[in-house]
Scaffold this motif. Sequence first.
Motif, PDB file in Angstrom:
ATOM      1  N   ARG A  89      38.086  31.217  54.022  1.00 21.64           N
ATOM      2  CA  ARG A  89      38.732  32.290  54.790  1.00 21.64           C
ATOM      3  C   ARG A  89      39.727  33.093  53.969  1.00 21.64           C
ATOM      4  NH1 ARG A  89      37.339  31.576  59.974  1.00 21.64           N
ATOM      5  NH2 ARG A  89      36.503  29.505  60.427  1.00 21.64           N
ATOM      6  N   MET A  90      39.998  32.637  52.759  1.00 19.46           N
ATOM      7  CA  MET A  90      40.961  33.366  51.927  1.00 19.46           C
ATOM      8  C   MET A  90      40.222  34.270  50.948  1.00 19.46           C
ATOM      9  SD  MET A  90      43.720  30.590  50.741  1.00 19.46           S
ATOM     10  CE  MET A  90      44.506  29.483  51.877  1.00 19.46           C
ATOM     11  N   THR A  91      40.883  35.342  50.549  1.00 25.45           N
ATOM     12  CA  THR A  91      40.320  36.199  49.507  1.00 25.45           C
ATOM     13  C   THR A  91      40.417  35.455  48.172  1.00 25.45           C
ATOM     14  OG1 THR A  91      42.463  37.135  49.010  1.00 25.45           O
ATOM     15  CG2 THR A  91      41.112  38.300  50.656  1.00 25.45           C
ATOM     16  N   VAL A  92      39.835  36.039  47.159  1.00 23.68           N
ATOM     17  CA  VAL A  92      39.935  35.463  45.820  1.00 23.68           C
ATOM     18  C   VAL A  92      41.406  35.344  45.426  1.00 23.68           C
ATOM     19  CG1 VAL A  92      39.517  35.968  43.377  1.00 23.68           C
ATOM     20  CG2 VAL A  92      37.680  36.264  45.051  1.00 23.68           C
ATOM     21  N   GLU A  93      42.156  36.407  45.695  1.00 26.31           N
ATOM     22  CA  GLU A  93      43.583  36.397  45.378  1.00 26.31           C
ATOM     23  C   GLU A  93      44.299  35.262  46.112  1.00 26.31           C
ATOM     24  OE1 GLU A  93      45.252  40.190  46.152  1.00 26.31           O
ATOM     25  OE2 GLU A  93      46.981  39.838  44.866  1.00 26.31           O
ATOM     26  N   SER A  97      46.305  32.121  44.507  1.00 27.70           N
ATOM     27  CA  SER A  97      47.766  32.013  44.662  1.00 27.70           C
ATOM     28  C   SER A  97      48.195  30.834  45.519  1.00 27.70           C
ATOM     29  CB  SER A  97      48.320  33.305  45.261  1.00 27.70           C
ATOM     30  OG  SER A  97      47.779  33.495  46.550  1.00 27.70           O
ATOM     31  N   PHE A  98      47.237  30.258  46.262  1.00 21.42           N
ATOM     32  CA  PHE A  98      47.606  29.252  47.261  1.00 21.42           C
ATOM     33  C   PHE A  98      48.481  28.120  46.687  1.00 21.42           C
ATOM     34  CE2 PHE A  98      46.759  25.434  49.834  1.00 21.42           C
ATOM     35  CZ  PHE A  98      47.271  25.889  51.038  1.00 21.42           C
ATOM     36  N   LYS A 128      39.974  41.092  46.139  1.00 22.49           N
ATOM     37  CA  LYS A 128      40.110  41.287  47.597  1.00 22.49           C
ATOM     38  C   LYS A 128      38.921  40.714  48.372  1.00 22.49           C
ATOM     39  CE  LYS A 128      43.959  43.523  47.145  1.00 22.49           C
ATOM     40  NZ  LYS A 128      45.088  42.565  47.112  1.00 22.49           N
ATOM     41  N   ARG A 129      37.925  40.194  47.657  1.00 22.18           N
ATOM     42  CA  ARG A 129      36.741  39.667  48.347  1.00 22.18           C
ATOM     43  C   ARG A 129      36.936  38.223  48.787  1.00 22.18           C
ATOM     44  NH1 ARG A 129      31.406  41.309  45.064  1.00 22.18           N
ATOM     45  NH2 ARG A 129      32.022  43.396  44.392  1.00 22.18           N
ATOM     46  N   ARG A 130      36.089  37.818  49.751  1.00 21.92           N
ATOM     47  CA  ARG A 130      36.070  36.412  50.159  1.00 21.92           C
ATOM     48  C   ARG A 130      34.961  35.681  49.388  1.00 21.92           C
ATOM     49  NH1 ARG A 130      39.308  36.158  54.634  1.00 21.92           N
ATOM     50  NH2 ARG A 130      39.485  38.170  55.683  1.00 21.92           N
ATOM     51  N   PRO A 131      35.046  34.345  49.260  1.00 18.86           N
ATOM     52  CA  PRO A 131      34.034  33.594  48.495  1.00 18.86           C
ATOM     53  C   PRO A 131      32.603  33.890  48.927  1.00 18.86           C
ATOM     54  CG  PRO A 131      35.881  32.177  49.000  1.00 18.86           C
ATOM     55  CD  PRO A 131      36.153  33.484  49.692  1.00 18.86           C
ATOM     56  N   SER A 132      32.374  34.108  50.248  1.00 20.16           N
ATOM     57  CA  SER A 132      31.003  34.356  50.711  1.00 20.16           C
ATOM     58  C   SER A 132      30.452  35.663  50.151  1.00 20.16           C
ATOM     59  CB  SER A 132      30.956  34.391  52.234  1.00 20.16           C
ATOM     60  OG  SER A 132      31.793  35.423  52.707  1.00 20.16           O
TER      61      SER A 132
END
Length: 362
Positions: A89-93, A97-98, A128-132
Amino acid sequence: MASVSVRDLDVTFGHLKVLEKLNLEVEEGEFIVLLGPSGCGKSTLLNSVAGLLDITDGEIWIAGDNVTWKEPKDRHIGMVFQSYALYPRMTVEGNLSFGLKVARVPKDEIKRRIDGAASLLQIESLLKRRPSQLSGGQRQRVAIGRALVRDVNVFLFDEPLSNLDAKLRTELRVELKKLHHKLNSTMIYVTHDQIEALTLADRVAVMHGGVIQQLAPPKEIYRRPVNRFVAGFVGSPAMNFIEGTLVGGKGAPALRLPDGSEVVLAGYDFIDVPGEGRPAVLGVRPEQVELASSEANSGIFRIEVSLVDPMGADSLLWGSVGADTVSVRIGPDDDYKVGETVTGHFFPDHASVFDAATGARL
Ligand SMILES: Nc1ncnc2c1ncn2[C@@H]1O[C@H](COP(=O)(O)OP(=O)(O)OP(=O)(O)O)[C@@H](O)[C@H]1O
Ligand SMILES: [Mg+2]
């Protein structure tokens, strides 16, 4: 950058001794590859360094510090696994950063590190993309990025490329090698892919049954395998093995084949001159055998051709030497007929000779 020292490591699961008195010294900035078949203990060794499992005995040192009883998070290691396990559910960024946010790293420092890692891994445009929305190779880059943004002493990789298709694997392999040149960081990399091992490593540790069989630079592993296991595991197609008994002593060493013919081994550098009649195995790589005679190479055997496999850039000729099957790398246009007998020539000083019983190099 940091050295890693594994000292007398024992790991036992229930009654199963997976590693026993294992020692490994990794120098600062070195790229070490652990290579071996499935189940030989590669991941167990890597996880011991990472602190992800309870070791039975021994010590782990990182950067001159005894970390044996330290938590993984206090070992300053970055680990990348085969399955990249990004937060979907998180973007690449967000993924990058998590861990830093949790560790309360200041915002501008987080940005600086993400920008640095993204540029190194060429994923700036994907932040800005998600893993999917990423390809497998891009996801694995992000997973590597996650290790990269952290302040780590050592990178540990467990088969990070094995989920990728052949082309991507090759691309990312080259990227990883460049990354190591740029960062100069210590890396321990697990694989069962010998090409990955030979291309990436400063030194390869070939493992079998929980034991490091040989720890040496790729060329040495390939050219002077210490035993028959290493010789057979590294190289594709595998090294040819021809069985016989040693005769002729130091003066005129030769391998006598079961049919009575002799393969001259003059020029082979025996570690110890073996006794007359000792059962032995000659090891010659497919590209070391030439079918056209050359006066300098003294080793000779007769091969009965059974098959020719075209492989594009070259072809493989398969045949038999007595009861043993051998392969020879030949030119793509070389023409040989099944059933014909050809003569293989090789330089004995490029070959290997092993004890038939122990498999040790002679
Ligand atoms: N948690 C565990 N409990 C019991 N046995 C285990 C455990 N982890 C690993 N083993 C066993 O230890 C041996 C070494 O496993 P390990 O995962 O280190 O192999 P590997 O070299 O990484 O193999 P692969 O290439 O398949 O990943 C195997 O026989 C495995 O079944
Ligand atoms: Mg494993």
